[in-house]
Scaffold this motif. Structure first.
Motif, PDB file in Angstrom:
ATOM      1  N   GLU A  44      29.726  41.348  46.257  1.00  0.00           N
ATOM      2  CA  GLU A  44      29.248  41.300  44.879  1.00  0.00           C
ATOM      3  C   GLU A  44      28.690  39.911  44.582  1.00  0.00           C
ATOM      4  OE1 GLU A  44      31.902  42.950  42.013  1.00  0.00           O
ATOM      5  OE2 GLU A  44      31.621  44.926  42.886  1.00  0.00           O
ATOM      6  N   GLU A  45      27.752  39.854  43.657  1.00  0.00           N
ATOM      7  CA  GLU A  45      27.074  38.596  43.376  1.00  0.00           C
ATOM      8  C   GLU A  45      27.810  37.713  42.380  1.00  0.00           C
ATOM      9  OE1 GLU A  45      22.990  39.230  42.366  1.00  0.00           O
ATOM     10  OE2 GLU A  45      22.689  40.602  44.040  1.00  0.00           O
ATOM     11  N   VAL A  46      28.621  38.289  41.508  1.00  0.00           N
ATOM     12  CA  VAL A  46      29.277  37.522  40.457  1.00  0.00           C
ATOM     13  C   VAL A  46      30.484  36.785  41.033  1.00  0.00           C
ATOM     14  CG1 VAL A  46      30.392  37.650  38.184  1.00  0.00           C
ATOM     15  CG2 VAL A  46      28.552  39.254  38.767  1.00  0.00           C
ATOM     16  N   PRO A  47      30.446  35.428  41.055  1.00  0.00           N
ATOM     17  CA  PRO A  47      31.600  34.692  41.590  1.00  0.00           C
ATOM     18  C   PRO A  47      32.746  34.659  40.583  1.00  0.00           C
ATOM     19  CG  PRO A  47      29.936  33.153  40.846  1.00  0.00           C
ATOM     20  CD  PRO A  47      29.354  34.534  40.666  1.00  0.00           C
ATOM     21  N   ILE A  48      33.928  34.408  41.097  1.00  0.00           N
ATOM     22  CA  ILE A  48      35.097  34.301  40.229  1.00  0.00           C
ATOM     23  C   ILE A  48      34.986  33.026  39.387  1.00  0.00           C
ATOM     24  CG2 ILE A  48      36.570  33.067  41.876  1.00  0.00           C
ATOM     25  CD1 ILE A  48      38.831  35.011  40.820  1.00  0.00           C
ATOM     26  N   ASN A  49      35.437  33.107  38.157  1.00  0.00           N
ATOM     27  CA  ASN A  49      35.436  31.950  37.272  1.00  0.00           C
ATOM     28  C   ASN A  49      36.650  31.086  37.613  1.00  0.00           C
ATOM     29  OD1 ASN A  49      35.366  30.097  35.215  1.00  0.00           O
ATOM     30  ND2 ASN A  49      35.907  31.552  33.606  1.00  0.00           N
ATOM     31  N   ALA A  50      36.404  29.956  38.257  1.00  0.00           N
ATOM     32  CA  ALA A  50      37.497  29.061  38.648  1.00  0.00           C
ATOM     33  C   ALA A  50      37.785  28.033  37.558  1.00  0.00           C
ATOM     34  CB  ALA A  50      37.166  28.362  39.954  1.00  0.00           C
ATOM     35  N   ASP A  51      37.036  28.075  36.470  1.00  0.00           N
ATOM     36  CA  ASP A  51      37.232  27.140  35.363  1.00  0.00           C
ATOM     37  C   ASP A  51      38.192  27.741  34.339  1.00  0.00           C
ATOM     38  OD1 ASP A  51      36.950  24.903  33.791  1.00  0.00           O
ATOM     39  OD2 ASP A  51      35.169  25.656  32.770  1.00  0.00           O
ATOM     40  N   ARG A  52      39.431  27.916  34.764  1.00  0.00           N
ATOM     41  CA  ARG A  52      40.481  28.446  33.901  1.00  0.00           C
ATOM     42  C   ARG A  52      41.814  27.916  34.407  1.00  0.00           C
ATOM     43  NH1 ARG A  52      40.056  34.857  35.433  1.00  0.00           N
ATOM     44  NH2 ARG A  52      40.432  34.644  37.647  1.00  0.00           N
ATOM     45  N   PRO A  53      42.850  28.011  33.590  1.00  0.00           N
ATOM     46  CA  PRO A  53      44.133  27.400  33.987  1.00  0.00           C
ATOM     47  C   PRO A  53      44.761  27.989  35.250  1.00  0.00           C
ATOM     48  CG  PRO A  53      44.145  27.996  31.655  1.00  0.00           C
ATOM     49  CD  PRO A  53      42.884  28.527  32.239  1.00  0.00           C
ATOM     50  N   GLU A  54      44.602  29.304  35.454  1.00  0.00           N
ATOM     51  CA  GLU A  54      45.194  29.948  36.629  1.00  0.00           C
ATOM     52  C   GLU A  54      44.264  31.010  37.193  1.00  0.00           C
ATOM     53  OE1 GLU A  54      49.973  29.659  36.009  1.00  0.00           O
ATOM     54  OE2 GLU A  54      48.986  31.434  35.192  1.00  0.00           O
ATOM     55  N   ILE A  55      44.327  31.152  38.491  1.00  0.00           N
ATOM     56  CA  ILE A  55      43.590  32.204  39.196  1.00  0.00           C
ATOM     57  C   ILE A  55      44.620  33.157  39.796  1.00  0.00           C
ATOM     58  CG2 ILE A  55      42.102  32.715  41.168  1.00  0.00           C
ATOM     59  CD1 ILE A  55      40.744  30.061  40.763  1.00  0.00           C
ATOM     60  N   SER A  56      44.380  34.447  39.651  1.00  0.00           N
ATOM     61  CA  SER A  56      45.269  35.455  40.247  1.00  0.00           C
ATOM     62  C   SER A  56      44.870  35.669  41.696  1.00  0.00           C
ATOM     63  CB  SER A  56      45.175  36.775  39.482  1.00  0.00           C
ATOM     64  OG  SER A  56      45.650  36.615  38.174  1.00  0.00           O
ATOM     65  N   ILE A  57      45.847  35.547  42.581  1.00  0.00           N
ATOM     66  CA  ILE A  57      45.607  35.738  44.013  1.00  0.00           C
ATOM     67  C   ILE A  57      46.557  36.817  44.511  1.00  0.00           C
ATOM     68  CG2 ILE A  57      45.676  34.678  46.294  1.00  0.00           C
ATOM     69  CD1 ILE A  57      45.061  32.018  44.871  1.00  0.00           C
ATOM     70  N   ILE A  58      45.982  37.798  45.188  1.00  0.00           N
ATOM     71  CA  ILE A  58      46.780  38.857  45.798  1.00  0.00           C
ATOM     72  C   ILE A  58      46.918  38.520  47.273  1.00  0.00           C
ATOM     73  CG2 ILE A  58      46.942  41.317  46.300  1.00  0.00           C
ATOM     74  CD1 ILE A  58      45.043  41.770  43.876  1.00  0.00           C
ATOM     75  N   ALA A  59      48.144  38.253  47.707  1.00  0.00           N
ATOM     76  CA  ALA A  59      48.405  37.972  49.120  1.00  0.00           C
ATOM     77  C   ALA A  59      48.660  39.305  49.811  1.00  0.00           C
ATOM     78  CB  ALA A  59      49.600  37.047  49.276  1.00  0.00           C
ATOM     79  N   ILE A  60      47.795  39.631  50.776  1.00  0.00           N
ATOM     80  CA  ILE A  60      47.940  40.882  51.522  1.00  0.00           C
ATOM     81  C   ILE A  60      48.311  40.542  52.958  1.00  0.00           C
ATOM     82  CG2 ILE A  60      46.448  42.273  50.047  1.00  0.00           C
ATOM     83  CD1 ILE A  60      44.160  41.822  52.009  1.00  0.00           C
ATOM     84  N   GLU A  61      49.024  41.467  53.595  1.00  0.00           N
ATOM     85  CA  GLU A  61      49.469  41.187  54.959  1.00  0.00           C
ATOM     86  C   GLU A  61      49.352  42.415  55.852  1.00  0.00           C
ATOM     87  OE1 GLU A  61      53.601  40.062  55.323  1.00  0.00           O
ATOM     88  OE2 GLU A  61      54.209  41.524  53.826  1.00  0.00           O
ATOM     89  N   ASP A  62      49.159  42.119  57.133  1.00  0.00           N
ATOM     90  CA  ASP A  62      49.172  43.137  58.181  1.00  0.00           C
ATOM     91  C   ASP A  62      49.788  42.471  59.399  1.00  0.00           C
ATOM     92  OD1 ASP A  62      48.563  45.589  59.574  1.00  0.00           O
ATOM     93  OD2 ASP A  62      46.917  44.496  60.535  1.00  0.00           O
TER      94      ASP A  62
END
Length: 176
Positions: A91-109
């Motif tokens: 997707e072309e729209v980047p995540i907005n990193a100009d905010r207090p927190e970013i949600s990160i989903i840690a996935i594992e295999d």
């Protein structure tokens, strides 16, 4: 000794040790989230290690890597790669990193763990795997990572795409 009925206001709510009014969920548990573009996706809960809300400055940029990679994050002593999930999926729209927190989903295999930075985590939801249909109207760059979709609203054509966590983790896109 306390019994389950000691915690209820009315003993009529307990019938043979089962609680009345509680329904057994149908389907499998999934984590529902959205990308910056508004696209909604779901990951099977069994592949999600954890969800982290972290300040952007805790993600250390790594020079000379792909633009989709935000950097690395120390997750309880383990260094993991973190990607902008939307850009990783094409997707072309980047995540907005100009905010207090970013949600990160840690996935594992197996032993591999990576992080996907997403716009918003919507919560956990029980979804019926038998209701999945082949994905429609997705970009070629997203096709390898989508297993199917649920049609959430026929009238508005709103869908929820099922992301394949193993395909994301094993992708060559992490190599830059």
């Amino acid at each position: 000794m306390l019994s389950s009925s000691d915690f209820l206001a009315d003993d009529s709510q307990v019938l043979d040790g089962n609680f009345q009014g509680l329904q057994t969920p149908e389907g499998d548990l999934h984590l529902r989230f959205s990308l910056s573009s508004g696209t909604e996706l779901a990951l099977p809960a069994v592949g999600v290690r954890e969800v982290i809300a972290t300040p952007p400055d805790r993600i250390t940029p790594v020079p000379n890597t792909s633009a989709t990679l935000l950097g690395v994050l120390n997750l309880r002593g383990q260094v993991i790669w973190v990607a902008d999930a939307g850009q990783f999926l094409g997707e072309e729209v980047p995540i907005n990193a100009d905010r207090p927190e970013i949600s990160i989903i840690a996935i594992e295999d197996e032993e591999l763990v990576v992080g996907l930075a997403v716009d918003q985590v919507k919560g956990m939801e029980w979804l019926n795997p038998e209701a999945i249909v082949p994905p429609g109207n997705i970009s070629d760059s997203m096709i390898p990572f989508i297993r199917g979709e649920w049609i959430m609203d026929e009238a508005s054509s709103q869908s929820l795409k099922l992301l394949d966590a193993v395909a994301v983790i094993r992708s060559a896109r992490w190599g830059g």
